[in-house]
Scaffold this motif. Structure first.
Motif, PDB file in Angstrom:
ATOM      1  N   HIS A 137       0.844  -1.305   0.127  1.00 16.21           N
ATOM      2  CA  HIS A 137      -0.065   0.059   0.001  1.00 16.21           C
ATOM      3  C   HIS A 137       0.833   1.272   0.013  1.00 16.21           C
ATOM      4  O   HIS A 137       0.707   2.145  -0.851  1.00 16.21           O
ATOM      5  CB  HIS A 137      -1.008  -0.071   1.170  1.00 16.21           C
ATOM      6  N   VAL A 138       1.812   1.437   0.891  1.00 15.23           N
ATOM      7  CA  VAL A 138       2.708   2.683   1.053  1.00 15.23           C
ATOM      8  C   VAL A 138       3.715   2.679  -0.181  1.00 15.23           C
ATOM      9  O   VAL A 138       3.679   3.945  -0.357  1.00 15.23           O
ATOM     10  CB  VAL A 138       3.307   2.848   2.515  1.00 15.23           C
ATOM     11  N   LEU A 139       4.138   1.698  -0.705  1.00 16.35           N
ATOM     12  CA  LEU A 139       4.861   1.696  -1.830  1.00 16.35           C
ATOM     13  C   LEU A 139       4.265   1.656  -3.247  1.00 16.35           C
ATOM     14  O   LEU A 139       4.669   1.779  -4.371  1.00 16.35           O
ATOM     15  CB  LEU A 139       5.830   0.447  -1.929  1.00 16.35           C
ATOM     16  N   GLY A 140       2.729   1.530  -3.015  1.00 14.51           N
ATOM     17  CA  GLY A 140       1.758   1.702  -4.339  1.00 14.51           C
ATOM     18  C   GLY A 140       1.594   3.364  -4.831  1.00 14.51           C
ATOM     19  O   GLY A 140       1.865   4.199  -3.924  1.00 14.51           O
ATOM     20  N   ALA A 141       1.574   3.433  -5.976  1.00 16.98           N
ATOM     21  CA  ALA A 141       1.096   4.913  -6.508  1.00 16.98           C
ATOM     22  C   ALA A 141      -0.354   5.083  -6.052  1.00 16.98           C
ATOM     23  O   ALA A 141      -1.278   4.343  -5.942  1.00 16.98           O
ATOM     24  CB  ALA A 141       1.302   4.671  -8.066  1.00 16.98           C
ATOM     25  N   PHE A 142      -0.441   6.480  -6.037  1.00 18.73           N
ATOM     26  CA  PHE A 142      -2.084   6.912  -5.821  1.00 18.73           C
ATOM     27  C   PHE A 142      -2.635   6.572  -7.015  1.00 18.73           C
ATOM     28  O   PHE A 142      -2.282   6.393  -8.202  1.00 18.73           O
ATOM     29  CB  PHE A 142      -1.927   8.394  -5.677  1.00 18.73           C
ATOM     30  N   LYS A 143      -4.003   5.976  -6.825  1.00 17.67           N
ATOM     31  CA  LYS A 143      -4.983   5.846  -7.734  1.00 17.67           C
ATOM     32  C   LYS A 143      -5.278   7.101  -8.407  1.00 17.67           C
ATOM     33  O   LYS A 143      -5.192   8.205  -7.817  1.00 17.67           O
ATOM     34  CB  LYS A 143      -6.310   4.855  -7.251  1.00 17.67           C
ATOM     35  N   ASN A 144      -5.739   6.922  -9.543  1.00 17.91           N
ATOM     36  CA  ASN A 144      -6.197   8.250 -10.369  1.00 17.91           C
ATOM     37  C   ASN A 144      -7.389   9.112  -9.632  1.00 17.91           C
ATOM     38  O   ASN A 144      -7.215  10.427  -9.338  1.00 17.91           O
ATOM     39  CB  ASN A 144      -6.878   7.961 -11.651  1.00 17.91           C
ATOM     40  N   GLU A 145      -8.298   8.557  -9.007  1.00 18.31           N
ATOM     41  CA  GLU A 145      -9.333   8.962  -8.161  1.00 18.31           C
ATOM     42  C   GLU A 145      -8.854   9.550  -6.920  1.00 18.31           C
ATOM     43  O   GLU A 145      -9.531  10.293  -6.307  1.00 18.31           O
ATOM     44  CB  GLU A 145     -10.526   7.925  -8.065  1.00 18.31           C
ATOM     45  N   GLU A 146      -7.650   9.300  -6.610  1.00 22.62           N
ATOM     46  CA  GLU A 146      -7.096   9.628  -5.198  1.00 22.62           C
ATOM     47  C   GLU A 146      -6.179  11.048  -5.313  1.00 22.62           C
ATOM     48  O   GLU A 146      -6.089  11.832  -4.600  1.00 22.62           O
ATOM     49  CB  GLU A 146      -6.208   8.716  -4.763  1.00 22.62           C
ATOM     50  N   LYS A 147      -5.912  11.154  -6.531  1.00 22.24           N
ATOM     51  CA  LYS A 147      -4.931  12.307  -7.051  1.00 22.24           C
ATOM     52  C   LYS A 147      -5.613  13.751  -6.709  1.00 22.24           C
ATOM     53  O   LYS A 147      -4.873  14.501  -6.268  1.00 22.24           O
ATOM     54  CB  LYS A 147      -4.465  12.119  -8.413  1.00 22.24           C
ATOM     55  N   GLU A 148      -6.797  13.824  -6.996  1.00 17.84           N
ATOM     56  CA  GLU A 148      -7.312  15.385  -6.679  1.00 17.84           C
ATOM     57  C   GLU A 148      -7.310  15.407  -5.138  1.00 17.84           C
ATOM     58  O   GLU A 148      -6.798  16.790  -4.797  1.00 17.84           O
ATOM     59  CB  GLU A 148      -8.844  15.276  -7.007  1.00 17.84           C
ATOM     60  N   LEU A 149      -7.543  14.644  -4.346  1.00 16.11           N
ATOM     61  CA  LEU A 149      -7.611  14.895  -2.861  1.00 16.11           C
ATOM     62  C   LEU A 149      -6.349  15.081  -2.396  1.00 16.11           C
ATOM     63  O   LEU A 149      -5.975  15.711  -1.646  1.00 16.11           O
ATOM     64  CB  LEU A 149      -8.514  13.640  -2.128  1.00 16.11           C
ATOM     65  N   LEU A 150      -5.155  14.102  -3.147  1.00 17.16           N
ATOM     66  CA  LEU A 150      -3.686  14.461  -2.763  1.00 17.16           C
ATOM     67  C   LEU A 150      -3.526  15.816  -3.068  1.00 17.16           C
ATOM     68  O   LEU A 150      -2.582  16.379  -2.084  1.00 17.16           O
ATOM     69  CB  LEU A 150      -2.988  13.185  -3.716  1.00 17.16           C
ATOM     70  N   ILE A 151      -3.864  16.321  -4.063  1.00 18.10           N
ATOM     71  CA  ILE A 151      -3.317  17.606  -4.375  1.00 18.10           C
ATOM     72  C   ILE A 151      -3.781  18.542  -3.435  1.00 18.10           C
ATOM     73  O   ILE A 151      -3.099  19.732  -3.052  1.00 18.10           O
ATOM     74  CB  ILE A 151      -3.653  18.114  -5.899  1.00 18.10           C
ATOM     75  N   LYS A 152      -5.034  18.656  -3.076  1.00 15.44           N
ATOM     76  CA  LYS A 152      -5.799  19.305  -2.043  1.00 15.44           C
ATOM     77  C   LYS A 152      -4.952  19.555  -0.694  1.00 15.44           C
ATOM     78  O   LYS A 152      -4.667  20.166  -0.164  1.00 15.44           O
ATOM     79  CB  LYS A 152      -7.214  18.953  -2.001  1.00 15.44           C
ATOM     80  N   VAL A 153      -4.742  18.037  -0.286  1.00 20.88           N
ATOM     81  CA  VAL A 153      -4.121  18.021   1.116  1.00 20.88           C
ATOM     82  C   VAL A 153      -2.690  18.597   1.028  1.00 20.88           C
ATOM     83  O   VAL A 153      -2.247  19.205   2.078  1.00 20.88           O
ATOM     84  CB  VAL A 153      -4.141  16.586   1.545  1.00 20.88           C
TER      85      VAL A 153
END
Length: 180
Positions: A137-153
């Motif tokens: 999980h921690v060594l995995g890439a962010f999923k496309n649907e998670e990227k918007e939330l990642l940018i926000k945080v």
């Protein structure tokens, strides 16, 4: 002198992984702040100086040996304050918390820093959620649907870091924490 450390792993294969949110935040901070790269192999990392009192570090030792790089820089520059940015599986993606001291919570980068530098540093904890298998999980890439939330945080964390550099963690913790 204040040392801000973003934790992550070096190399293309780790670039967009959950474990690299510390690197991501440092990179975002550097986009908006003029910095000088300090080249010194003893630091075992990418070290940037923003002004006469702020250093940003991305250790090149891989996560499990982050403390080697952190200690080398901290001791050389006699840093009085240290802030470590890291991923936290106990927080949902989109959450952001602040803390001073405490345990590593099983995070190997923090364990390494704690062993070599003690644990009384400030922390910016960026939630990445918990998967079935922690390592993948921690060594995995962010999923496309998670990227918007990642940018926000990450953008919120960047603003929080700026405020933290001008105040103390108790003020930031109550005003800049994000719940997911």
């Amino acid at each position: 002198m204040t040392l801000v450390v973003g934790l992550g792993n070096i190399g293309k294969s780790y670039e967009n992984t959950r474990h690299n949110v510390g690197f991501m935040l440092i990179d975002l901070f550097l986009q908006e702040n003029s910095a000088t790269l300090i080249s010194n192999p003893q630091f075992k990392g990418e070290l940037y100086k923003i002004n006469s009192s702020l250093l940003l570090l991305k250790p090149n030792t891989f996560m499990n040996a982050s403390g080697l790089s952190v200690r080398a820089v901290r001791d050389f520059y006699k840093c009085e304050r240290m802030i470590v940015i890291h991923d936290d599986i106990d927080l949902n993606l989109g959450a952001l918390k602040f803390k001073k001291g405490g345990s590593s919570g099983g995070h190997n980068g923090l364990k390494s820093i704690d062993e070599l530098c003690g644990n009384e540093y400030e922390r910016i904890r960026i939630g990445v959620g918990k998967g079935q298998n922690v390592v993948s999980h921690v060594l995995g890439a962010f999923k496309n649907e998670e990227k918007e939330l990642l940018i926000k945080v990450l953008n919120h964390a960047k603003k929080s870091l700026l405020k933290l550099l001008q105040s103390d963690i108790t003020q930031i913790a109550s005003n800049y924490t994000l719940k997911a």
